[in-house]
Design a protein around this motif. Structure first.
Motif, mmCIF file in Angstrom:
data_model
loop_
_atom_site.group_PDB
_atom_site.id
_atom_site.type_symbol
_atom_site.label_atom_id
_atom_site.label_comp_id
_atom_site.label_asym_id
_atom_site.label_seq_id
_atom_site.Cartn_x
_atom_site.Cartn_y
_atom_site.Cartn_z
ATOM 1 N N LEU A 139 -1.275 -26.530 -23.170
ATOM 2 C CA LEU A 139 -0.092 -25.754 -23.255
ATOM 3 C C LEU A 139 0.760 -26.887 -22.355
ATOM 4 N N GLY A 140 1.796 -27.395 -23.354
ATOM 5 C CA GLY A 140 2.795 -28.372 -22.845
ATOM 6 C C GLY A 140 2.379 -29.414 -22.078
ATOM 7 N N ALA A 143 0.622 -26.724 -17.254
ATOM 8 C CA ALA A 143 0.733 -25.154 -17.239
ATOM 9 C C ALA A 143 -0.373 -24.576 -16.053
ATOM 10 N N TYR A 144 0.038 -23.383 -16.032
ATOM 11 C CA TYR A 144 -0.961 -22.370 -15.107
ATOM 12 C C TYR A 144 -0.923 -21.154 -15.573
ATOM 13 N N CYS A 161 2.916 -19.969 -16.924
ATOM 14 C CA CYS A 161 4.104 -20.654 -16.572
ATOM 15 C C CYS A 161 3.808 -22.236 -17.251
ATOM 16 N N TRP A 162 4.659 -22.803 -17.994
ATOM 17 C CA TRP A 162 4.389 -24.070 -18.322
ATOM 18 C C TRP A 162 5.622 -24.955 -18.573
ATOM 19 N N THR A 164 7.154 -27.804 -21.025
ATOM 20 C CA THR A 164 7.422 -28.247 -22.297
ATOM 21 C C THR A 164 7.691 -29.693 -22.598
ATOM 22 N N SER A 171 8.120 -19.318 -18.883
ATOM 23 C CA SER A 171 7.211 -18.313 -18.403
ATOM 24 C C SER A 171 7.142 -17.276 -19.069
ATOM 25 N N VAL A 192 -1.968 -17.298 -23.098
ATOM 26 C CA VAL A 192 -1.852 -18.496 -23.272
ATOM 27 C C VAL A 192 -1.337 -18.854 -24.953
ATOM 28 N N GLU A 199 6.410 -21.143 -27.782
ATOM 29 C CA GLU A 199 7.050 -22.595 -27.625
ATOM 30 C C GLU A 199 7.327 -23.404 -28.928
#
Length: 207
Positions: A139-140, A143-144, A161-162, A164, A171, A192, A199
């Motif tokens: 992801l991006g 991310a977490y 949250c990530w 890009t 987020s 996710v 995104e």
């Protein structure tokens, strides 16, 4: 991603029940997150800079702002929760969308988007929480996911949250009903998956 119409939406005569103060609070959370990252914010966030949230029970994108990346059908398919009202607000380089059910204020789902000049290393050093966060792959740029503690007025939740590739800090935060148990482990991969769709979404062109 944004449908031209939704047969689930209530008629325009029904008033929205989205709590504007809640939308503004979530906007400030996103703005604070941006300020925490070096070089992310072009201007400080002040109470006067936070625009009043626009509330609508039309398709989510009608609220504008970050809501143009949302639609209720996609969210329901991803995480199994049906929403029907959206609220958008913006301050500086940060825009937020909150979606809620037709009845009641919870559960809700918030999307916050901020422009940033941070790279993956800064994201990992300055944005990822010291405790409780789980790294998310695919992801991006980075991310977490992390659990969100319950409060006196809301239940526990989960945030993804990530960063890009086109330098946006995004987020997604899900908040459950008051006194609900913690979200199941299955929610993280579902969120996710939704984040990836958000995104890659192409907002409607302005007429």
């Amino acid at each position: 991603m944004v449908p031209a119409h939704s047969h689930h939406s209530d008629p325009p005569t029904q008033p929205s029940r989205v709590d504007g103060r809640r939308a503004s609070r979530l906007l400030c959370v996103g703005a604070a997150l941006t300020v925490a990252v070096a070089g992310c914010a072009d201007e400080p966030v002040t109470p006067e800079a936070v625009a009043p949230p626009l509330r609508t029970n039309f398709p989510a994108a009608t609220a504008g702002g970050a809501c143009v990346y949302f639609d209720y059908d996609t969210i329901e398919k991803a995480i199994g929760v049906r929403f029907g009202i959206s609220a958008a607000s913006q301050s500086g380089q940060t825009t937020t969308c909150v979606v809620q059910p037709q009845e009641g204020e919870l559960p809700d789902l918030a999307l916050t988007i901020s422009k940033t000049s941070a790279d993956a290393d800064i994201f990992k050093d300055e944005v990822v929480p010291d405790k409780g966060a789980t790294a998310v792959k695919g992801l991006g740029l980075a991310a977490y996911s992390t659990p969100v503690a319950a409060t006196k007025t809301s239940g526990p939740g989960l945030e993804v949250c990530w960063l890009t590739k086109d330098k946006r800090l995004m987020s997604l935060r899900f908040t459950s009903l008051l006194d609900s148990p913690p979200p199941p482990n299955s929610l993280a991969p579902q969120m996710v998956g939704l984040a990836k769709q958000v995104e890659s979404a192409k907002p409607p062109k302005k007429s």
